[in-house]
Design a protein around this motif. Structure first.
Motif, mmCIF file in Angstrom:
data_model
loop_
_atom_site.group_PDB
_atom_site.id
_atom_site.type_symbol
_atom_site.label_atom_id
_atom_site.label_comp_id
_atom_site.label_asym_id
_atom_site.label_seq_id
_atom_site.Cartn_x
_atom_site.Cartn_y
_atom_site.Cartn_z
ATOM 1 N N MET A 22 0.846 -1.173 0.000
ATOM 2 C CA MET A 22 0.000 0.000 0.000
ATOM 3 C C MET A 22 0.893 1.238 0.000
ATOM 4 O O MET A 22 1.886 1.290 0.700
ATOM 5 C CB MET A 22 -0.906 -0.007 1.223
ATOM 6 C CG MET A 22 -1.775 1.213 1.293
ATOM 7 S SD MET A 22 -3.109 1.170 2.510
ATOM 8 C CE MET A 22 -2.260 1.135 4.023
ATOM 9 N N ASN A 23 0.498 2.224 -0.799
ATOM 10 C CA ASN A 23 1.230 3.467 -0.923
ATOM 11 C C ASN A 23 0.245 4.623 -0.808
ATOM 12 O O ASN A 23 -0.797 4.607 -1.448
ATOM 13 C CB ASN A 23 1.956 3.498 -2.270
ATOM 14 C CG ASN A 23 2.820 4.720 -2.442
ATOM 15 O OD1 ASN A 23 3.099 5.429 -1.480
ATOM 16 N ND2 ASN A 23 3.242 4.977 -3.651
ATOM 17 N N VAL A 24 0.544 5.617 0.007
ATOM 18 C CA VAL A 24 -0.321 6.783 0.189
ATOM 19 C C VAL A 24 0.440 8.021 -0.276
ATOM 20 O O VAL A 24 1.588 8.231 0.099
ATOM 21 C CB VAL A 24 -0.743 6.942 1.662
ATOM 22 C CG1 VAL A 24 -1.577 8.188 1.848
ATOM 23 C CG2 VAL A 24 -1.505 5.719 2.133
ATOM 24 N N GLU A 25 -0.221 8.829 -1.105
ATOM 25 C CA GLU A 25 0.387 10.051 -1.616
ATOM 26 C C GLU A 25 -0.569 11.216 -1.388
ATOM 27 O O GLU A 25 -1.736 11.162 -1.773
ATOM 28 C CB GLU A 25 0.663 9.903 -3.105
ATOM 29 C CG GLU A 25 1.284 11.114 -3.731
ATOM 30 C CD GLU A 25 1.538 10.940 -5.217
ATOM 31 O OE1 GLU A 25 1.760 11.955 -5.885
ATOM 32 O OE2 GLU A 25 1.498 9.801 -5.710
ATOM 33 N N VAL A 26 -0.086 12.273 -0.749
ATOM 34 C CA VAL A 26 -0.892 13.468 -0.510
ATOM 35 C C VAL A 26 -0.944 14.277 -1.797
ATOM 36 O O VAL A 26 0.085 14.573 -2.406
ATOM 37 C CB VAL A 26 -0.306 14.319 0.635
ATOM 38 C CG1 VAL A 26 -1.064 15.624 0.773
ATOM 39 C CG2 VAL A 26 -0.341 13.544 1.938
ATOM 40 N N LEU A 27 -2.168 14.626 -2.225
ATOM 41 C CA LEU A 27 -2.346 15.412 -3.446
ATOM 42 C C LEU A 27 -2.420 16.904 -3.167
ATOM 43 O O LEU A 27 -1.921 17.718 -3.932
ATOM 44 C CB LEU A 27 -3.612 14.977 -4.175
ATOM 45 C CG LEU A 27 -3.641 13.554 -4.692
ATOM 46 C CD1 LEU A 27 -4.980 13.269 -5.332
ATOM 47 C CD2 LEU A 27 -2.520 13.326 -5.672
ATOM 48 N N GLY A 28 -3.103 17.278 -2.095
ATOM 49 C CA GLY A 28 -3.258 18.689 -1.806
ATOM 50 C C GLY A 28 -3.891 18.921 -0.459
ATOM 51 O O GLY A 28 -4.438 18.007 0.154
ATOM 52 N N VAL A 29 -3.803 20.167 -0.004
ATOM 53 C CA VAL A 29 -4.351 20.557 1.287
ATOM 54 C C VAL A 29 -5.173 21.827 1.087
ATOM 55 O O VAL A 29 -4.691 22.782 0.484
ATOM 56 C CB VAL A 29 -3.233 20.820 2.318
ATOM 57 C CG1 VAL A 29 -3.822 21.261 3.644
ATOM 58 C CG2 VAL A 29 -2.367 19.583 2.507
ATOM 59 N N GLU A 30 -6.404 21.807 1.569
ATOM 60 C CA GLU A 30 -7.257 22.998 1.562
ATOM 61 C C GLU A 30 -7.257 23.565 2.977
ATOM 62 O O GLU A 30 -7.510 22.848 3.934
ATOM 63 C CB GLU A 30 -8.696 22.652 1.193
ATOM 64 C CG GLU A 30 -8.884 22.130 -0.195
ATOM 65 C CD GLU A 30 -10.324 21.703 -0.436
ATOM 66 O OE1 GLU A 30 -10.610 21.337 -1.575
ATOM 67 O OE2 GLU A 30 -11.149 21.711 0.488
ATOM 68 N N VAL A 31 -6.959 24.833 3.107
ATOM 69 C CA VAL A 31 -6.988 25.492 4.407
ATOM 70 C C VAL A 31 -8.028 26.605 4.376
ATOM 71 O O VAL A 31 -8.451 27.041 3.317
ATOM 72 C CB VAL A 31 -5.598 26.066 4.793
ATOM 73 C CG1 VAL A 31 -4.599 24.952 4.987
ATOM 74 C CG2 VAL A 31 -5.094 27.051 3.764
ATOM 75 N N GLY A 32 -8.450 27.052 5.544
ATOM 76 C CA GLY A 32 -9.418 28.129 5.632
ATOM 77 C C GLY A 32 -10.834 27.659 5.879
ATOM 78 O O GLY A 32 -11.763 28.456 5.863
ATOM 79 N N HIS A 33 -11.034 26.358 6.117
ATOM 80 C CA HIS A 33 -12.361 25.866 6.474
ATOM 81 C C HIS A 33 -12.678 26.263 7.907
ATOM 82 O O HIS A 33 -11.791 26.501 8.715
ATOM 83 C CB HIS A 33 -12.426 24.342 6.317
ATOM 84 C CG HIS A 33 -12.348 23.883 4.905
ATOM 85 N ND1 HIS A 33 -13.342 24.126 3.989
ATOM 86 C CD2 HIS A 33 -11.378 23.199 4.230
ATOM 87 C CE1 HIS A 33 -13.011 23.606 2.826
ATOM 88 N NE2 HIS A 33 -11.809 23.043 2.942
ATOM 89 N N TRP A 34 -13.966 26.316 8.254
ATOM 90 C CA TRP A 34 -14.400 26.771 9.568
ATOM 91 C C TRP A 34 -14.328 25.640 10.589
ATOM 92 O O TRP A 34 -14.880 24.571 10.389
ATOM 93 C CB TRP A 34 -15.827 27.301 9.492
ATOM 94 C CG TRP A 34 -16.281 27.920 10.773
ATOM 95 C CD1 TRP A 34 -17.172 27.399 11.666
ATOM 96 C CD2 TRP A 34 -15.872 29.176 11.312
ATOM 97 N NE1 TRP A 34 -17.330 28.241 12.730
ATOM 98 C CE2 TRP A 34 -16.536 29.355 12.537
ATOM 99 C CE3 TRP A 34 -14.986 30.167 10.885
ATOM 100 C CZ2 TRP A 34 -16.365 30.484 13.330
ATOM 101 C CZ3 TRP A 34 -14.821 31.282 11.683
ATOM 102 C CH2 TRP A 34 -15.507 31.424 12.881
ATOM 103 N N CYS A 35 -13.614 25.873 11.682
ATOM 104 C CA CYS A 35 -13.545 24.919 12.793
ATOM 105 C C CYS A 35 -14.599 25.321 13.816
ATOM 106 O O CYS A 35 -14.540 26.418 14.374
ATOM 107 C CB CYS A 35 -12.156 24.915 13.416
ATOM 108 S SG CYS A 35 -12.067 23.831 14.856
ATOM 109 N N ARG A 36 -15.575 24.447 14.042
ATOM 110 C CA ARG A 36 -16.671 24.765 14.963
ATOM 111 C C ARG A 36 -16.197 24.836 16.420
ATOM 112 O O ARG A 36 -16.691 25.634 17.191
ATOM 113 C CB ARG A 36 -17.772 23.712 14.833
ATOM 114 C CG ARG A 36 -18.472 23.737 13.503
ATOM 115 C CD ARG A 36 -19.609 22.702 13.489
ATOM 116 N NE ARG A 36 -20.070 22.491 12.144
ATOM 117 C CZ ARG A 36 -19.887 21.373 11.449
ATOM 118 N NH1 ARG A 36 -19.254 20.363 11.990
ATOM 119 N NH2 ARG A 36 -20.340 21.269 10.231
#
Length: 63
Positions: free
Chosen positions: A1-15
């Motif tokens: 098994m191999n895991v590759e990070v494609l992207g990160v979205e920031v700025g979402h609201w943390c409740r």
């Protein structure tokens, strides 16, 4: 098994924090020649995932 990070979205609201410190990570899991796209959410300030996805986050793609 191999895991590759494609992207990160920031700025979402943390409740929990009541800040825009939430993030969503997009990653691919490769197992036996199959590709599966996944995403997971979390807070950049604390260890929880009480994140509300917003319409216009900032996306930081890996290069």
């Amino acid at each position: 098994m191999n895991v590759e990070v494609l992207g990160v979205e920031v700025g979402h609201w943390c409740r929990t924090c009541a800040l825009s410190s939430g993030m969503r990570v997009w990653y691919v899991n490769r197992t036996l020649g199959r590709l599966c796209l996944h995403s997971t959410t979390g807070c950049t300030d604390a260890d929880h995932d009480d994140v509300e996805l917003t319409d216009q986050p900032t996306t930081l793609w890996r290069t």
